[in-house]
Design a protein around this motif. Structure first.
Motif, mmCIF file in Angstrom:
data_model
loop_
_atom_site.group_PDB
_atom_site.id
_atom_site.type_symbol
_atom_site.label_atom_id
_atom_site.label_comp_id
_atom_site.label_asym_id
_atom_site.label_seq_id
_atom_site.Cartn_x
_atom_site.Cartn_y
_atom_site.Cartn_z
ATOM 1 N N TYR A 24 0.841 -0.945 -0.577
ATOM 2 C CA TYR A 24 0.132 -0.296 -0.044
ATOM 3 C C TYR A 24 1.315 1.388 0.217
ATOM 4 O O TYR A 24 0.658 1.636 -0.852
ATOM 5 C CB TYR A 24 -0.365 -0.046 1.375
ATOM 6 C CG TYR A 24 -1.540 1.095 1.643
ATOM 7 C CD1 TYR A 24 -1.969 2.172 1.109
ATOM 8 C CD2 TYR A 24 -0.592 1.499 2.838
ATOM 9 C CE1 TYR A 24 -2.381 3.267 1.077
ATOM 10 C CE2 TYR A 24 -1.029 3.183 3.109
ATOM 11 C CZ TYR A 24 -1.505 4.066 2.844
ATOM 12 O OH TYR A 24 -2.235 5.229 3.127
ATOM 13 N N TYR A 28 1.624 4.044 -2.843
ATOM 14 C CA TYR A 28 0.512 5.675 -2.605
ATOM 15 C C TYR A 28 1.885 6.613 -1.819
ATOM 16 O O TYR A 28 1.780 7.806 -1.317
ATOM 17 C CB TYR A 28 0.131 5.769 -1.374
ATOM 18 C CG TYR A 28 -1.464 5.090 -2.171
ATOM 19 C CD1 TYR A 28 -2.163 6.004 -2.391
ATOM 20 C CD2 TYR A 28 -1.811 4.340 -2.505
ATOM 21 C CE1 TYR A 28 -3.559 6.052 -2.812
ATOM 22 C CE2 TYR A 28 -3.195 3.999 -2.992
ATOM 23 C CZ TYR A 28 -3.925 4.774 -2.556
ATOM 24 O OH TYR A 28 -5.170 4.414 -4.324
ATOM 25 N N GLY A 418 -1.693 1.592 9.012
ATOM 26 C CA GLY A 418 -2.683 2.076 7.574
ATOM 27 C C GLY A 418 -2.723 3.390 7.815
ATOM 28 O O GLY A 418 -2.873 3.980 8.006
ATOM 29 N N GLY A 419 -4.080 3.865 6.693
ATOM 30 C CA GLY A 419 -4.619 4.919 5.901
ATOM 31 C C GLY A 419 -5.205 5.968 7.093
ATOM 32 O O GLY A 419 -5.143 5.049 8.240
ATOM 33 N N ALA A 420 -5.603 6.854 7.230
ATOM 34 C CA ALA A 420 -6.241 7.417 7.479
ATOM 35 C C ALA A 420 -7.904 7.303 8.130
ATOM 36 O O ALA A 420 -8.593 7.047 8.642
ATOM 37 C CB ALA A 420 -6.268 9.148 7.243
ATOM 38 N N ASN A 421 -7.861 7.235 6.869
ATOM 39 C CA ASN A 421 -9.606 6.132 6.969
ATOM 40 C C ASN A 421 -10.018 5.082 7.022
ATOM 41 O O ASN A 421 -10.844 4.321 7.115
ATOM 42 C CB ASN A 421 -9.774 6.619 5.149
ATOM 43 C CG ASN A 421 -9.145 6.087 4.414
ATOM 44 O OD1 ASN A 421 -7.931 5.509 4.536
ATOM 45 N ND2 ASN A 421 -9.886 5.497 3.381
ATOM 46 N N SER A 422 -8.481 4.060 7.195
ATOM 47 C CA SER A 422 -8.427 2.874 8.481
ATOM 48 C C SER A 422 -8.481 2.843 9.131
ATOM 49 O O SER A 422 -8.503 3.563 10.018
ATOM 50 C CB SER A 422 -7.786 1.780 7.236
ATOM 51 O OG SER A 422 -6.532 2.109 8.437
ATOM 52 N N PHE B 118 -3.864 8.179 2.659
ATOM 53 C CA PHE B 118 -5.569 7.124 1.930
ATOM 54 C C PHE B 118 -5.048 5.451 2.113
ATOM 55 O O PHE B 118 -4.066 5.063 1.675
ATOM 56 C CB PHE B 118 -6.038 7.525 0.612
ATOM 57 C CG PHE B 118 -6.761 7.166 0.244
ATOM 58 C CD1 PHE B 118 -8.390 6.847 1.193
ATOM 59 C CD2 PHE B 118 -7.019 6.511 -0.599
ATOM 60 C CE1 PHE B 118 -9.107 6.336 0.782
ATOM 61 C CE2 PHE B 118 -7.858 5.479 -1.129
ATOM 62 C CZ PHE B 118 -9.157 5.466 -1.124
ATOM 63 N N SER B 119 -5.925 5.033 2.661
ATOM 64 C CA SER B 119 -5.603 3.368 3.038
ATOM 65 C C SER B 119 -6.637 2.553 1.519
ATOM 66 O O SER B 119 -7.909 3.070 1.428
ATOM 67 C CB SER B 119 -5.855 2.725 3.974
ATOM 68 O OG SER B 119 -5.950 2.057 3.717
ATOM 69 N N LYS B 120 -6.915 2.292 0.763
ATOM 70 C CA LYS B 120 -6.951 1.552 -0.718
ATOM 71 C C LYS B 120 -8.523 0.693 0.063
ATOM 72 O O LYS B 120 -9.232 0.436 0.091
ATOM 73 C CB LYS B 120 -6.027 1.265 -1.395
ATOM 74 C CG LYS B 120 -6.334 2.360 -2.906
ATOM 75 C CD LYS B 120 -6.481 1.501 -3.782
ATOM 76 C CE LYS B 120 -4.747 1.382 -4.180
ATOM 77 N NZ LYS B 120 -4.123 0.202 -5.813
ATOM 78 N N MET B 121 -7.474 -0.257 0.760
ATOM 79 C CA MET B 121 -8.231 -1.441 1.715
ATOM 80 C C MET B 121 -9.484 -0.711 2.462
ATOM 81 O O MET B 121 -10.328 -2.041 2.354
ATOM 82 C CB MET B 121 -6.943 -2.179 2.439
ATOM 83 C CG MET B 121 -5.565 -2.139 1.794
ATOM 84 S SD MET B 121 -5.735 -3.009 0.498
ATOM 85 C CE MET B 121 -5.140 -4.453 1.161
ATOM 86 N N ALA B 122 -9.553 0.199 2.916
ATOM 87 C CA ALA B 122 -10.673 0.356 4.478
ATOM 88 C C ALA B 122 -12.035 -0.247 3.798
ATOM 89 O O ALA B 122 -12.182 0.252 2.009
ATOM 90 C CB ALA B 122 -10.266 2.198 4.369
#
Lengths: 840, 419
Positions: A24, A28, A418-422, B118-122
């Motif tokens: 990931y 990115y 992980g990303g901020a949205n996970s 940003f995580s694509k996996m979310a």
């Protein structure tokens, strides 16, 4: 630190990176995404306050040596030469300050040597995995003594409680002012208090005796008051020399109050977060959260800052109780305005300041009034805290999260999170969101009546009271109380239905709030409350995992969750540490949970019928006959407890609006009545009524702003009328009036065709023939079939007519989407084409 | 080769083309008045920024009426006015009508905007919770998020989870957000489910075609060259003079009227001018009335008529046969029956144009490819080839007109068509 050898300090590449994250990260790593690192080149002023941080720090023997050798150095100088923020160095230096700033140097240094250091960044992932183990290790190594936590401590004859605000001594100038007067001196006579009332200048915050003023005042004036000195300074220029600020009498040392010291940053203010006693030596400690004065922020004092304004920071420190001077009172704006004569130690705090990102944020509780949405957000955490008997673990977690926040800045993109949205990152990085500066228009602006009205009519503002729903709320309260107050709580169901905007959800939530207050008062048994919205679930089955997570705090797949929940409710097995409290389940938009075989609803409604379930289900949906549409075995389990929220009638709507607008003079009474009657006639939807009034206020605002000469500043009938027009009237008539000439002819031909054949549906072939004959008789040029087809399709796209795709050409089926009378009304009085009326 | 191209001509051509393709240039003069959609929209959005409230607005109007362009203007101005406190999230219904994809895209844009990872996996769940959390945080930091939902009607299908979540978050959390929907469907708000509709604030702004005077102003705004530019002095005045001459010409006005009769949106005018300008004579460097005439005819083509005009004789025969069958009220016919009719015509009139069956089949195929005829839908699909029922896609009058303008249509065919 002697026990563990310093591990290799690879700050750049974390040794353990999950492969998924790795992939990931690669994909990115575009430059535009690079998170900004906070600017911490200039060392934080407050960093000196981190008096002790017993957390695992990255240590560097050389650093420690260096700092220990210069322990006696001036604090300020040390801060200046602090290296660009590097976690290990910084924190160690902070630690080394501790002996200075506290009175127990020997013990602390000893403690220092016991602390087991481990670098923060390199093995953070590893640490996360076996956190509990780590925590235990640190506990045994660092804290051989146990801590005892208190909610309230009496110290020096003063009671301190968690959540209190206190002044904290700042070490360097502890001896500058020996005496700390509680009451400040008058600025003119330099005598303190006495029995006379003192008045505070809103500009310089100086105190004045009423009788010392020129001319003397009898009463405290209403509103803002500025002393004569400030007034002169403000008007500036010529007469500034005429008034001389009185000098204090010789010999008398000008005593400064704590407030003055704080505002000139000679003192600190902080909020107590935790209180504990080290069992071994009996020293009381507190964990505090610092306040900051505007001058200390990066942006400095802004013109809109008030004199007594403070910012709450996200900066924590553990200090000894000795440093605490006494209470001060930091209040939110609402309370602050009420507390005008509560003494000198009252401060205002509206914003939170992030010391890492230098950004401002409103304090959440203040916005919500009584923090009812906070409950939704922190609810889980609170529960944890209550349940957790082992507070120590909590502390470590907290501190770790602080460290994480710190180190994240440096690590930026290489963060292994992980990303901020996970969710794994717990929405990691949200603290970055914040205003760099508080926008001026928010603070300085004095709201007009209209703006106040608009703000209070917003759907998002929670009303203080819910009028017109007393009966329903009583019924819900009775139902829930009846269910949970029995000794052996039986599961029950209630189905609440009603059209949208009739206050179903908010009524239930406010009932739950009242119940929560009663639980705290001890009148009602404790329970746990789970709120779920059917439309916010990714799929109906997900409800199991959501319930399970709410009950146990763990996230599992829905199948496993279903299994555990079945055990919990049907067989009475407990999940985790959760005790045997009844559970209230609120499911909003229940109809969304209907699957093909309706198994989800069946399960959820089946649990309450089990003897040991202690589950109460409140289902909310719009349709009245949802139970009848379900399978019989489900509707029978749903029971007969139904509650209908009928649409509001116009008097109720009027009451709702006027309670919201209470005390704001912005609306004509007839205007409100008109709006509520109109809405009651159409839907009885309170949201709609509020929106109409808000829109009307906007229209009025727009009207008054463009036309300065208007006399009345109120919202009048005309504005409401305009708002209703906009909201309810479909715009098709206006569009029909303004479409191109051929489109009008086309529509006329369709209406004509409709009259002729009586059939709603027609084909393009027929319409085109009619158009050509109409054009022929009225001397218009017939444009050709293909252009006509295009016109028809354009009309179809606006949905004035319904049509099949244009490729069918001659065979295309057409139908008017609106009544033919509308078309006739729109096209009858047309100046360009007066003859159209003949065909309509 | 004779005359040479004036360099200024090419430059002016590029300038005008550039103007035509820049919506903000086109719509700026139309937004000047305080009653325009621009100022209405700007008022609503900027008050929701300054007063920290939520709003949802629908921009409605036919295609090409400048909804998105005006919104872009407003957004650009607001970003300039409040650089720190506005973030724009754009979605398109054609791309993001799927809930999962829409949530992901919003999360991605929010992350971009705030420099978060940003995580694509979310999952959908995580993304929607993230959005709610962000809405709250931004609200606390006095930041307004503007959601632009282009092709709004596409979002208003299915369960409308996206709209529900957004609007519900806006009414329950301390957020500052504006949802702006753009749609050409006038009944877009009727498509909303009632629980979504109840949460929608129902501000509507209707985009109607500008008045004739505004069009005249717009024409001048678009076509006239600026006086203070690098163009040769004489050229600018000559060019502008010519434009003035053309626009005051009654023939030009007729052209414009024909154009607007069919489609009176701004977009159609822009297309029209673009075509006209592209036809400009680069040797003289000036526009002429002929350019506009040619542009109009290129805008209003009649593809079906042209298709008939280009048919071969055999194809015309077949079309006439089909037409005759329709007149005989034989609503369904297939290749076999058309061939039979063709044969009877041949037998009774002894025409010279008789072709073998396989040639005719080719002709049928040809006609079908050009969508002059088509197979009628039959569900079973059991019948193949020549047995499938067919339909004529052009009307009798079109066929008539096309055959008249055909280069070598046999006279007998026209006669056959009438009887």
């Amino acid at each position: 630190m002697a026990t563990t050898t310093p591990r290799n300090k690879t700050f750049k590449s974390p040794t353990k990176t999950p492969t998924a994250n790795n992939i990931y990260r690669k994909s990115y790593q575009s430059p535009s995404l690079t998170p900004q690192t906070p600017q911490t080149i200039t060392p934080l002023r407050r960093s000196a306050r981190h008096v002790s941080r017993r957390i695992d720090l990255g240590n560097d023997p050389i650093d420690v040596l260096e700092i220990e050798s210069k322990e006696e150095m001036n604090l300020i100088r040390k801060r200046e030469r602090a290296p660009p923020r590097k976690q290990s160095v910084d924190d160690v230096s902070e630690k080394s300050k501790k002996p200075q700033s506290l009175k127990t140097p020997t013990k602390k240094t000893k403690l220092d040597s016991e602390v087991s250091f481990s670098p923060v960044s390199p093995n953070r992932t590893e640490k996360r995995k076996n956190k509990s183990e780590e925590v235990k290790k640190t506990k045994t190594k660092t804290k051989t003594k146990k801590r005892v936590y208190y909610n309230r401590v009496e110290f020096d004859e003063t009671e301190f409680e968690i959540g209190d605000d206190v002044y904290v001594k700042r070490r360097e100038d502890a001896n500058s002012d020996e005496e700390d007067p509680e009451i400040e001196d008058c600025k003119i006579c330099f005598k303190s208090g006495g029995s006379d009332v003192m008045l505070e200048c809103d500009d310089c915050l100086g105190g004045f005796h009423l009788k010392c003023l020129k001319p003397p005042l009898k009463d405290v004036p209403e509103g803002d008051w500025i002393c004569q000195f400030c007034e002169v300074n403000k008007s500036g220029g010529g007469q500034s020399q005429t008034l001389v600020v009185p000098k204090p009498p010789e010999g008398k040392k000008l005593a400064r109050t704590m407030r003055e010291k704080l505002l000139s940053s000679d003192l600190w203010a902080a909020r107590i977060e935790k209180l504990w006693k080290e069992v071994g030596d009996g020293v009381y400690w507190i964990r505090v959260r610092w306040y900051m004065i505007p001058e200390e922020t990066v942006s400095g004092r802004q013109p809109h800052n008030l004199k007594r304004e403070l910012y709450l920071t996200n900066d924590f420190a553990d200090i000894e109780m000795d440093c605490v001077l006494r209470h001060c009172f930091v209040k939110c704006p609402k309370e602050f305005s009420k507390a005008s004569n509560d003494g000198d130690d009252v401060f205002l705090c509206e914003y939170e300041y992030d010391v890492h990102w230098h950004s401002f944020k409103r304090l959440a509780e203040l916005v919500d009034g009584d923090s009812d949405s906070d409950q939704e957000w922190n609810g889980r955490k609170e529960e944890e805290e209550i349940d957790d008997s082992d507070e120590e673990v909590e502390v470590e977690e907290d501190e770790e999260s602080v460290v994480r926040g710190d180190s994240k800045g440096k690590r930026g993109l290489t963060s292994v999170k992980g990303g901020a949205n996970s969710r794994k990152g717990r929405f990691f990085g949200l603290e970055k969101v914040g205003a760099k500066q508080i926008p001026e228009h928010v603070r300085c602006h004095k709201q007009t009546e209209l703006e106040k009205a608009k703000a209070t009519l917003l759907l998002a503002t929670r009303p203080k009271s819910l009028p017109c729903r007393n009966r329903e709320m009583e019924e819900i309260t009775a139902f829930i109380k009846g269910s949970i107050s029995d000794d052996q709580c039986l599961g029950r169901c209630m189905y609440i239905h009603g059209v949208p905007g009739t206050g179903k959800t908010i009524s239930v939530l406010s009932v739950m709030k009242n119940l929560k207050a009663e639980v705290e008062a001890g009148n009602v048994n404790p329970y746990c409350f789970v709120e779920i919205n059917g439309l916010k679930l990714a799929s109906p089955e997900n409800i199991y995992s959501v319930i399970y997570e709410a009950l146990s705090g763990h996230r599992v797949g829905w199948k496993k969750a279903l299994h555990s929940l079945n055990e919990r409710f049907a067989e009475g097995k407990k999940i985790g540490k959760e005790d045997d409290k009844p559970c209230i389940l609120l499911i909003d938009e229940l109809d969304l949970l209907v699957t093909r075989n309706q198994s989800v609803l069946y399960n959820i409604l089946d649990w309450p019928t089990k003897p040991n379930s202690k589950l109460i289900v409140l289902g909310i949906a719009n349709t009245m006959d949802l139970p009848e549409k379900l399978l019989p075995r489900i509707s029978s389990r749903m029971g007969i407890q139904r509650l209908c929220f009928g649409p509001y009638n116009h008097t109720q709507l009027q009451e709702i609006i006027s309670t919201r607008l209470n005390g704001i003079d912005a609306f004509e009474k007839t205007a409100i009545e008109f709006a509520s009657r109109k809405v009651a006639a159409i839907s009885g939807d309170a949201r709609r009524a509020l929106e109409i009034c808000r829109r009307a206020a906007e229209v009025a605002d727009h009207r008054l702003k463009t036309n300065k000469t208007a006399k009345s500043q109120l919202v009048i009938m005309g504005d409401v009328e305009a708002a209703i027009q906009e909201m309810f009237q479909a715009p098709h008539i206006q569009v029909m009036k303004s479409v191109s000439k051929l489109s009008k002819i086309f529509l006329t031909a369709m209406v004509h065709e409709l009259y002729k054949t009586g059939m709603a549906e027609t084909t393009f072939d027929r319409v085109a023939t009619t158009v050509s004959s109409i054009c022929l008789t009225n001397g218009e040029a017939f444009p050709g079939w293909d252009i006509l087809l295009k016109i028809g399709c354009d009309l179809g796209e606006c949905r004035i007519i319904l049509c099949e795709p244009g490729e069918k050409h001659r065979l295309q089926k057409l139908q008017l989407n609106f009544p033919s009378d509308d078309v006739a009304f729109a096209l009858k009085e047309n100046k360009d084409l007066p003859w159209l009326a003949n065909y309509l | 080769m004779g005359k040479e191209i004036i360099p200024a001509a090419e430059k002016s051509l590029n300038l005008i083309r550039g103007r035509l393709c820049d919506p903000s240039y086109v719509f700026r003069p139309l937004s000047a008045s305080s009653d325009s959609n621009y100022s209405k929209l700007k008022f609503i959005v900027s008050t929701s920024i300054t007063e920290g409230c939520n709003n949802s607005i629908l921009l409605l109007g036919p295609r090409g009426s400048g909804k998105a362009a005006v919104l872009d203007l407003v957004a650009g101005d607001l970003l300039e006015e409040f650089p720190d406190s506005v973030s724009l999230i754009r979605l398109n219904g054609l791309l993001h009508s799927d809930d999962n994809c829409a949530f992901k895209e919003i999360a991605r844009q929010l992350c971009m905007e705030h420099h978060l990872l940003f995580s694509k996996m979310a999952s959908l769940d995580e993304n929607s919770q993230f959005i709610v959390a962000m809405l709250r945080e931004c609200g606390l930091a006095h930041k307004t998020i503007i959601f632009v939902l282009d092709e709004f009607d596409m979002f208003a299908q299915g369960k409308q989870r996206l709209l529900y979540s957004l609007l519900d978050a806006m009414q329950s959390v301390t957020s500052q957000a504006v949802v702006i929907g753009i749609s050409s469907r006038l009944d877009a708000d009727q498509l909303l489910e009632k629980r979504v509709r109840s949460r929608f604030s129902h501000r509507k702004i209707l985009f109607l075609p500008p008045s004739r005077e505004e069009f005249d102003g717009l024409l001048e705004h678009l076509l006239s060259l600026p006086a203070d530019s690098s163009f040769p002095n004489g050229y600018v005045s000559r060019f502008n003079e010519k434009i003035k001459n053309i626009t005051s010409d009654t023939r030009f006005k007729d052209i414009l009227r024909t154009l607007f009769n069919a489609n009176s949106t701004v977009n159609s005018l822009l297309k029209f001018i673009f075509r006209a300008v592209s036809l400009m004579n680069l040797e003289s460097g000036l526009l002429s009335l002929e350019n506009f005439k040619a542009a109009l005819s290129s805008m209003q083509r009649q593809p079906k008529l042209e298709a008939v005009r280009d048919c071969s004789i055999l194809e015309l025969y077949l079309l006439v046969c089909m037409r005759r069958l329709e007149v005989k009220e034989q609503s369904a016919y297939n290749i076999i029956s058309v061939m039979k009719e063709y044969k009877t015509i041949h037998d009774s009139f002894q025409t010279s144009d008789y072709y073998a069956q396989n040639v005719c089949l080719r002709a049928f195929e040809h006609l079908r490819e050009r969508q002059v005829i088509c197979y009628t839908e039959n569900r079973g699909q059991s019948q193949t080839g020549e047995y499938r029922p067919m339909k004529l896609l052009i009307s009798a009058s079109e066929l008539h007109q096309g055959m008249r303008s055909h280069a070598c249509c046999p006279a007998i065919l026209l006669k056959l068509l009438d009887h």
